[in-house]
Design an enzyme around this catalytic site. Structure first.
Site, PDB file in Angstrom:
ATOM      1  N   GLU A   1       0.852  -1.199   0.000  1.00  0.00           N
ATOM      2  CA  GLU A   1       0.000   0.000   0.000  1.00  0.00           C
ATOM      3  C   GLU A   1       0.884   1.245   0.000  1.00  0.00           C
ATOM      4  O   GLU A   1       1.884   1.307   0.714  1.00  0.00           O
ATOM      5  CB  GLU A   1      -0.886   0.013   1.248  1.00  0.00           C
ATOM      6  CG  GLU A   1      -1.788   1.247   1.291  1.00  0.00           C
ATOM      7  CD  GLU A   1      -2.660   1.288   2.531  1.00  0.00           C
ATOM      8  OE1 GLU A   1      -3.533   0.421   2.679  1.00  0.00           O
ATOM      9  OE2 GLU A   1      -2.461   2.207   3.359  1.00  0.00           O
TER      10      GLU A   1
ATOM     11  N   HIS B   1      -8.220   3.004  -3.635  1.00  0.00           N
ATOM     12  CA  HIS B   1      -9.098   3.106  -2.461  1.00  0.00           C
ATOM     13  C   HIS B   1     -10.182   4.136  -2.768  1.00  0.00           C
ATOM     14  O   HIS B   1      -9.940   5.111  -3.488  1.00  0.00           O
ATOM     15  CB  HIS B   1      -8.320   3.577  -1.230  1.00  0.00           C
ATOM     16  CG  HIS B   1      -7.278   2.603  -0.751  1.00  0.00           C
ATOM     17  ND1 HIS B   1      -6.880   2.509   0.557  1.00  0.00           N
ATOM     18  CD2 HIS B   1      -6.540   1.679  -1.420  1.00  0.00           C
ATOM     19  CE1 HIS B   1      -5.941   1.574   0.690  1.00  0.00           C
ATOM     20  NE2 HIS B   1      -5.710   1.065  -0.505  1.00  0.00           N
TER      21      HIS B   1
ATOM     22  N   ARG C   1     -15.946   3.154   3.811  1.00  0.00           N
ATOM     23  CA  ARG C   1     -16.831   4.228   4.285  1.00  0.00           C
ATOM     24  C   ARG C   1     -16.035   5.505   4.458  1.00  0.00           C
ATOM     25  O   ARG C   1     -16.481   6.585   4.077  1.00  0.00           O
ATOM     26  CB  ARG C   1     -17.453   3.842   5.631  1.00  0.00           C
ATOM     27  CG  ARG C   1     -18.452   4.873   6.130  1.00  0.00           C
ATOM     28  CD  ARG C   1     -18.760   4.719   7.590  1.00  0.00           C
ATOM     29  NE  ARG C   1     -17.611   5.089   8.417  1.00  0.00           N
ATOM     30  CZ  ARG C   1     -17.606   5.023   9.731  1.00  0.00           C
ATOM     31  NH1 ARG C   1     -18.670   4.577  10.377  1.00  0.00           N
ATOM     32  NH2 ARG C   1     -16.524   5.382  10.418  1.00  0.00           N
ATOM     33  N   GLY C   2     -14.815   5.407   5.020  1.00  0.00           N
ATOM     34  CA  GLY C   2     -14.041   6.602   5.367  1.00  0.00           C
ATOM     35  C   GLY C   2     -14.348   6.992   6.800  1.00  0.00           C
ATOM     36  O   GLY C   2     -15.360   6.581   7.377  1.00  0.00           O
TER      37      GLY C   2
ATOM     38  N   GLN D   1       4.396   7.542  15.650  1.00  0.00           N
ATOM     39  CA  GLN D   1       3.491   7.037  14.607  1.00  0.00           C
ATOM     40  C   GLN D   1       2.605   5.912  15.174  1.00  0.00           C
ATOM     41  O   GLN D   1       1.395   5.915  15.016  1.00  0.00           O
ATOM     42  CB  GLN D   1       4.341   6.518  13.438  1.00  0.00           C
ATOM     43  CG  GLN D   1       3.618   5.669  12.416  1.00  0.00           C
ATOM     44  CD  GLN D   1       4.563   4.608  11.791  1.00  0.00           C
ATOM     45  OE1 GLN D   1       5.767   4.591  12.027  1.00  0.00           O
ATOM     46  NE2 GLN D   1       4.004   3.743  11.002  1.00  0.00           N
TER      47      GLN D   1
HETATM   48  P1  FAD Z   1     -17.804   0.104   7.291  1.00  0.00           P
HETATM   49  O1  FAD Z   1     -17.642  -1.252   6.717  1.00  0.00           O
HETATM   50  O2  FAD Z   1     -18.989   0.889   6.858  1.00  0.00           O
HETATM   51  O3  FAD Z   1     -17.826  -0.058   8.884  1.00  0.00           O
HETATM   52  C1  FAD Z   1     -17.691   1.093   9.734  1.00  0.00           C
HETATM   53  C2  FAD Z   1     -18.419   0.853  11.051  1.00  0.00           C
HETATM   54  O4  FAD Z   1     -19.832   0.770  10.815  1.00  0.00           O
HETATM   55  C3  FAD Z   1     -18.053  -0.458  11.748  1.00  0.00           C
HETATM   56  O5  FAD Z   1     -18.086  -0.236  13.144  1.00  0.00           O
HETATM   57  C4  FAD Z   1     -19.153  -1.414  11.333  1.00  0.00           C
HETATM   58  O6  FAD Z   1     -19.365  -2.468  12.265  1.00  0.00           O
HETATM   59  C5  FAD Z   1     -20.360  -0.471  11.266  1.00  0.00           C
HETATM   60  N1  FAD Z   1     -21.362  -0.916  10.299  1.00  0.00           N
HETATM   61  C6  FAD Z   1     -21.136  -1.376   9.048  1.00  0.00           C
HETATM   62  N2  FAD Z   1     -22.300  -1.688   8.453  1.00  0.00           N
HETATM   63  C7  FAD Z   1     -23.288  -1.408   9.351  1.00  0.00           C
HETATM   64  C8  FAD Z   1     -24.699  -1.510   9.331  1.00  0.00           C
HETATM   65  N3  FAD Z   1     -25.352  -1.982   8.239  1.00  0.00           N
HETATM   66  N4  FAD Z   1     -25.397  -1.106  10.437  1.00  0.00           N
HETATM   67  C9  FAD Z   1     -24.750  -0.616  11.541  1.00  0.00           C
HETATM   68  N5  FAD Z   1     -23.403  -0.518  11.609  1.00  0.00           N
HETATM   69  C10 FAD Z   1     -22.690  -0.903  10.535  1.00  0.00           C
HETATM   70  N6  FAD Z   1      -9.770   5.662   4.949  1.00  0.00           N
HETATM   71  C11 FAD Z   1      -9.656   6.643   4.014  1.00  0.00           C
HETATM   72  O7  FAD Z   1     -10.234   7.729   4.159  1.00  0.00           O
HETATM   73  N7  FAD Z   1      -8.886   6.476   2.883  1.00  0.00           N
HETATM   74  C12 FAD Z   1      -8.245   5.297   2.625  1.00  0.00           C
HETATM   75  O8  FAD Z   1      -7.574   5.160   1.599  1.00  0.00           O
HETATM   76  C13 FAD Z   1      -8.353   4.233   3.584  1.00  0.00           C
HETATM   77  N8  FAD Z   1      -7.778   3.018   3.376  1.00  0.00           N
HETATM   78  C14 FAD Z   1      -7.978   1.993   4.269  1.00  0.00           C
HETATM   79  C15 FAD Z   1      -7.445   0.720   3.996  1.00  0.00           C
HETATM   80  C16 FAD Z   1      -7.640  -0.342   4.882  1.00  0.00           C
HETATM   81  C17 FAD Z   1      -7.070  -1.717   4.550  1.00  0.00           C
HETATM   82  C18 FAD Z   1      -8.361  -0.132   6.097  1.00  0.00           C
HETATM   83  C19 FAD Z   1      -8.540  -1.263   7.081  1.00  0.00           C
HETATM   84  C20 FAD Z   1      -8.904   1.121   6.377  1.00  0.00           C
HETATM   85  C21 FAD Z   1      -8.733   2.189   5.469  1.00  0.00           C
HETATM   86  N9  FAD Z   1      -9.287   3.461   5.710  1.00  0.00           N
HETATM   87  C22 FAD Z   1      -9.149   4.468   4.769  1.00  0.00           C
HETATM   88  C23 FAD Z   1      -9.967   3.748   6.985  1.00  0.00           C
HETATM   89  C24 FAD Z   1     -11.493   3.490   6.936  1.00  0.00           C
HETATM   90  O9  FAD Z   1     -12.089   4.442   6.067  1.00  0.00           O
HETATM   91  C25 FAD Z   1     -12.025   3.639   8.362  1.00  0.00           C
HETATM   92  O10 FAD Z   1     -11.559   2.579   9.169  1.00  0.00           O
HETATM   93  C26 FAD Z   1     -13.532   3.827   8.528  1.00  0.00           C
HETATM   94  O11 FAD Z   1     -13.785   4.261   9.857  1.00  0.00           O
HETATM   95  C27 FAD Z   1     -14.360   2.572   8.302  1.00  0.00           C
HETATM   96  O12 FAD Z   1     -14.373   2.200   6.994  1.00  0.00           O
HETATM   97  P2  FAD Z   1     -15.039   0.791   6.535  1.00  0.00           P
HETATM   98  O13 FAD Z   1     -15.005   0.775   5.078  1.00  0.00           O
HETATM   99  O14 FAD Z   1     -14.444  -0.340   7.273  1.00  0.00           O
HETATM  100  O15 FAD Z   1     -16.553   1.031   7.065  1.00  0.00           O
END
Ligand code: FAD
Length: 295
Positions: free
Chosen positions: A16, A77, A107-108, A210
């Site tokens: 990454e 991403h 989601r972000g 960090q």
């Molecule tokens: P989700 O899958 O939507 O989950 C977020 C939260 O909501 C969780 O607590 C989940 O349990 C809950 N949830 C999900 N679905 C539901 C539902 N139907 N009802 C109720 N609750 C629900 N961020 C950036 O801005 N840019 C990046 O490039 C970036 N890259 C990343 C790469 C990786 C490998 C990882 C692990 C994270 C990255 N992130 C990035 C951070 C990420 O955006 C955050 O961790 C964010 O808070 C959650 O994103 P998610 O896609 O996991 O969200």
């Protein structure tokens, strides 16, 4: 090629990177890529500014250059919390026009400075949107120690199952420093019917500040073995870097022996560290999968 196909015959090794900051020298990322692609990773993923901000065009350009200039598979991403459906379609059209077939649907993070658009509440909403309208391989994020907003791991995995059922083809974990969290998480995902490959996200830690920031932000546990390393070498950057590399190699060695589907290395745009780690584990990665791992 779609990343989901990579897992059929081997332990995947991917990297990454993040795009350069708006006012910094753009050529630096291409020097970094010159060195990282020399490792021949299975793919390189490119992050997208928090919440889907203005760094997006750089993400798309870099992900496109990784394919055309470096002949390497790339993943863009895509955080959705601040996008309307029309804005998401514009980004996805742009990605498709650039030949990018793999998207990490996120989601972000929700910040108090930006108001969510309302069209996408969870990453699963974006996964559904992509699968309805595009021929794109979708990757999702997951959290071995539970997402910090979740009440517990079981609740988080229930939401993860829904996200995977919406069309996620493979998952990448947030960093973790104790493999036991990954193994427990993997068992739980399997028992609730999540069968897509899960790559382990490994971050080689080279800087005390960090990791303390990450721990606070992501809710990651610091094992005592790791804390001892941080405390002993915090004022010796070269020793801390080498200890961080050794720790990551140790984690990866154990994960591969346990049959992990893939390793996703958070390079922090540091090719020296990525190369050191790759050199230490490349012979382990080439070990053919057993029948059980492959099925
Ligand atoms: P989700 O899958 O939507 O989950 C977020 C939260 O909501 C969780 O607590 C989940 O349990 C809950 N949830 C999900 N679905 C539901 C539902 N139907 N009802 C109720 N609750 C629900 N961020 C950036 O801005 N840019 C990046 O490039 C970036 N890259 C990343 C790469 C990786 C490998 C990882 C692990 C994270 C990255 N992130 C990035 C951070 C990420 O955006 C955050 O961790 C964010 O808070 C959650 O994103 P998610 O896609 O996991 O969200």
């Amino acid at each position: 090629m779609k990343t989901a196909e990579l897992f059929k015959n081997k332990t995947v090794f991917s990297l990454e990177i993040f795009p350069p900051k708006p006012d910094s020298d753009e050529s630096v990322i291409y020097n970094t890529l010159d060195e990282l692609t020399d490792i021949h990773p299975d793919f390189i993923s490119v992050t997208y500014g928090a919440g889907g901000g203005k760094n997006g065009c750089k993400t798309i350009q870099i992900a496109s250059d990784i394919i055309t200039k470096y002949n390497t598979l790339s993943v863009a991403h895509m955080p959705c919390i601040n996008l309307t459906k029309n804005q998401a379609a514009d980004i996805l059209d742009d990605l498709t026009a650039h030949g990018i077939k793999n998207v990490l649907a996120l989601r972000g993070d929700i910040s108090k400075d930006t108001i969510p658009s309302g069209d996408f509440k969870h990453a699963s909403d974006l996964v559904t949107f992509i699968k309805e309208h595009y021929d794109i391989n979708v990757i999702g994020a997951c959290y071995p120690e539970a997402h910090p907003e979740s009440n517990n791991l079981n609740e988080d995995i229930k939401h993860l199952k829904y996200k995977v059922d919406c069309g996620v083809d493979h998952l990448i974990t947030q960093l973790f420093l104790d493999n036991r969290y990954f193994y427990d998480f993997k068992d739980k995902t399997l028992s609730c019917g999540i069968n897509v490959p899960i790559e382990a996200g490994i971050m080689p830690v080279t800087n005390k500040k960090q990791i303390e920031r990450m721990v606070k932000m992501c809710g990651v546990m610091l094992p005592s073995k790791f804390v001892k390393i941080l405390n002993r070498y915090e004022n010796n950057p070269v020793a801390l870097r080498d200890a961080g590399i050794a720790y990551a190699v140790d984690q990866i060695t154990d994960l591969i022996a346990e049959g992990v589907s893939g390793i996703h290395l958070y390079t922090m745009n540091n090719p020296y560290i990525a190369r050191k780690i790759y050199d230490a584990v490349q012979n382990l990665l080439s070990q053919p999968l057993t029948y059980a791992e492959n099925s």
